[in-house]
Write an enzyme that holds these catalytic residues in place. Structure first.
Site, PDB file in Angstrom:
ATOM      1  N   HIS A  14       0.843  -1.191   0.000  1.00 21.61           N
ATOM      2  CA  HIS A  14       0.000   0.000   0.000  1.00 21.61           C
ATOM      3  C   HIS A  14       0.883   1.247   0.000  1.00 21.61           C
ATOM      4  O   HIS A  14       2.097   1.189   0.211  1.00 21.61           O
ATOM      5  CB  HIS A  14      -0.993   0.005   1.171  1.00 21.61           C
ATOM      6  CG  HIS A  14      -0.405   0.261   2.519  1.00 21.61           C
ATOM      7  ND1 HIS A  14      -1.183   0.540   3.627  1.00 21.61           N
ATOM      8  CD2 HIS A  14       0.872   0.272   2.967  1.00 21.61           C
ATOM      9  CE1 HIS A  14      -0.398   0.722   4.669  1.00 21.61           C
ATOM     10  NE2 HIS A  14       0.843   0.562   4.308  1.00 21.61           N
ATOM     11  N   CYS A  33       5.935   6.469   4.064  1.00 19.58           N
ATOM     12  CA  CYS A  33       4.747   5.696   3.674  1.00 19.58           C
ATOM     13  C   CYS A  33       4.084   6.271   2.425  1.00 19.58           C
ATOM     14  O   CYS A  33       3.207   5.635   1.831  1.00 19.58           O
ATOM     15  CB  CYS A  33       3.731   5.659   4.816  1.00 19.58           C
ATOM     16  SG  CYS A  33       4.348   4.810   6.274  1.00 19.58           S
ATOM     17  N   HIS A  39       4.858   0.146  -0.356  1.00 16.28           N
ATOM     18  CA  HIS A  39       5.677  -0.784   0.433  1.00 16.28           C
ATOM     19  C   HIS A  39       4.751  -1.875   0.944  1.00 16.28           C
ATOM     20  O   HIS A  39       3.527  -1.717   0.927  1.00 16.28           O
ATOM     21  CB  HIS A  39       6.340  -0.034   1.599  1.00 16.28           C
ATOM     22  CG  HIS A  39       5.341   0.608   2.499  1.00 16.28           C
ATOM     23  ND1 HIS A  39       4.809   1.847   2.247  1.00 16.28           N
ATOM     24  CD2 HIS A  39       4.725   0.151   3.611  1.00 16.28           C
ATOM     25  CE1 HIS A  39       3.925   2.144   3.181  1.00 16.28           C
ATOM     26  NE2 HIS A  39       3.850   1.136   4.018  1.00 16.28           N
ATOM     27  N   HIS A  41       3.411  -5.107   3.613  1.00 20.63           N
ATOM     28  CA  HIS A  41       3.263  -5.590   4.988  1.00 20.63           C
ATOM     29  C   HIS A  41       2.742  -7.019   4.954  1.00 20.63           C
ATOM     30  O   HIS A  41       2.046  -7.407   4.022  1.00 20.63           O
ATOM     31  CB  HIS A  41       2.242  -4.767   5.775  1.00 20.63           C
ATOM     32  CG  HIS A  41       2.642  -3.358   6.014  1.00 20.63           C
ATOM     33  ND1 HIS A  41       3.569  -2.997   6.957  1.00 20.63           N
ATOM     34  CD2 HIS A  41       2.232  -2.205   5.427  1.00 20.63           C
ATOM     35  CE1 HIS A  41       3.713  -1.678   6.952  1.00 20.63           C
ATOM     36  NE2 HIS A  41       2.924  -1.169   6.029  1.00 20.63           N
ATOM     37  N   ASP A  79      -4.812 -10.749  -0.848  1.00 25.93           N
ATOM     38  CA  ASP A  79      -3.466 -11.314  -0.745  1.00 25.93           C
ATOM     39  C   ASP A  79      -2.661 -11.069  -2.027  1.00 25.93           C
ATOM     40  O   ASP A  79      -3.138 -11.317  -3.138  1.00 25.93           O
ATOM     41  CB  ASP A  79      -3.572 -12.818  -0.475  1.00 25.93           C
ATOM     42  CG  ASP A  79      -2.252 -13.421  -0.034  1.00 25.93           C
ATOM     43  OD1 ASP A  79      -1.448 -12.700   0.600  1.00 25.93           O
ATOM     44  OD2 ASP A  79      -2.044 -14.611  -0.315  1.00 25.93           O
ATOM     45  N   HIS A  80      -1.450 -10.548  -1.829  1.00 24.85           N
ATOM     46  CA  HIS A  80      -0.525 -10.239  -2.936  1.00 24.85           C
ATOM     47  C   HIS A  80      -1.065  -9.184  -3.890  1.00 24.85           C
ATOM     48  O   HIS A  80      -0.745  -9.184  -5.084  1.00 24.85           O
ATOM     49  CB  HIS A  80      -0.099 -11.523  -3.671  1.00 24.85           C
ATOM     50  CG  HIS A  80       0.863 -12.345  -2.869  1.00 24.85           C
ATOM     51  ND1 HIS A  80       0.486 -13.012  -1.728  1.00 24.85           N
ATOM     52  CD2 HIS A  80       2.177 -12.580  -3.013  1.00 24.85           C
ATOM     53  CE1 HIS A  80       1.535 -13.630  -1.222  1.00 24.85           C
ATOM     54  NE2 HIS A  80       2.581 -13.378  -1.971  1.00 24.85           N
ATOM     55  N   GLU A 126      -0.651  -4.319  11.504  1.00 28.30           N
ATOM     56  CA  GLU A 126       0.165  -3.912  10.363  1.00 28.30           C
ATOM     57  C   GLU A 126       1.641  -4.236  10.590  1.00 28.30           C
ATOM     58  O   GLU A 126       2.335  -4.685   9.674  1.00 28.30           O
ATOM     59  CB  GLU A 126      -0.010  -2.412  10.112  1.00 28.30           C
ATOM     60  CG  GLU A 126       0.713  -1.920   8.874  1.00 28.30           C
ATOM     61  CD  GLU A 126       0.606  -0.411   8.715  1.00 28.30           C
ATOM     62  OE1 GLU A 126       0.430   0.040   7.584  1.00 28.30           O
ATOM     63  OE2 GLU A 126       0.699   0.301   9.731  1.00 28.30           O
TER      64      GLU A 126
HETATM   65 NI    NI Z   1       2.481   0.737   5.556  1.00 27.73          NI
END
Ligand code: NI
Length: 137
Positions: A14, A33, A39, A41, A79-80, A126
Site C-alpha cells: 500500500h 509511507c 511498500h 506488509h 493477498d498479494h 500492520e
Molecule cells: Ni504501511
C-alpha cells in the site's frame, strides 16, 4: 455470550497518499509511507465473533466456517495485491490500517450474520507495534 477469534494473514502493498493533497503535503503527512511505489506488509486480521454457545455443537460458530468466510471475503481478494492499484474492495479508499479494518468489517458483517452470529471486532495488525481495532461504529 462468548467471543471467539480467528486469525488469518495476507501480504499486500500500500501507499499512504491522499490525492486531494500536494506531493509535499503528502510527504509531510505520511513520510516514507507516501513514497511512489508503495511498500509491503504481512497483515494479520483477527476477527472476533460473539454469540451464545449452541448446545448441540458446543460452538458459538464453527471456526472452519469463519475461516472460510475470512478467506473468501478478505484474504483471497487482498493477498498479494497492491491496495491502491488493484481492483479490490479497497480501491479508491486511502488504505490506512484504520480504513482496512472498517472495510474488512463491511465485507464480513452480513456473511457472519447469515450464520446466526454477530461480528464483534476486526483487528488488523500492520506491524509488530501497530494495530487497529474496529467494532462497527
Ligand atoms: Ni504501511
Amino acid at each position: 455470550m462468548v467471543h471467539i477469534q480467528r486469525r488469518e494473514v495476507f501480504c499486500a502493498a500500500h501507499r499512504l497518499y491522499n490525492d486531494a493533497l500536494s506531493a509535499q503535503e503528502n510527504e509531510e503527512l505520511f513520510g516514507k509511507c507516501s513514497w511512489e511505489f508503495g511498500h509491503g506488509h504481512n497483515f494479520e486480521v483477527w476477527v472476533t465473533v460473539k454469540g451464545e454457545v449452541n448446545p448441540k455443537t458446543g460452538f458459538v460458530m464453527n471456526l472452519s466456517d469463519l475461516k472460510a468466510l475470512m478467506m473468501r471475503f478478505v484474504i483471497d481478494p487482498l493477498d498479494h495485491r497492491h491496495l491502491n492499484l488493484d481492483d479490490t474492495f479497497m480501491k479508491g479508499i486511502l488504505p490506512s490500517t484504520e480504513n482496512l479494518a472498517i472495510e474488512i468489517w463491511n465485507q464480513l458483517c452480513e456473511p457472519v450474520a447469515e450464520f446466526g452470529s454477530l461480528l464483534h471486532c476486526v483487528r488488523v495488525v500492520e506491524t509488530e507495534n501497530n494495530a487497529v481495532e474496529y467494532f462497527g461504529a
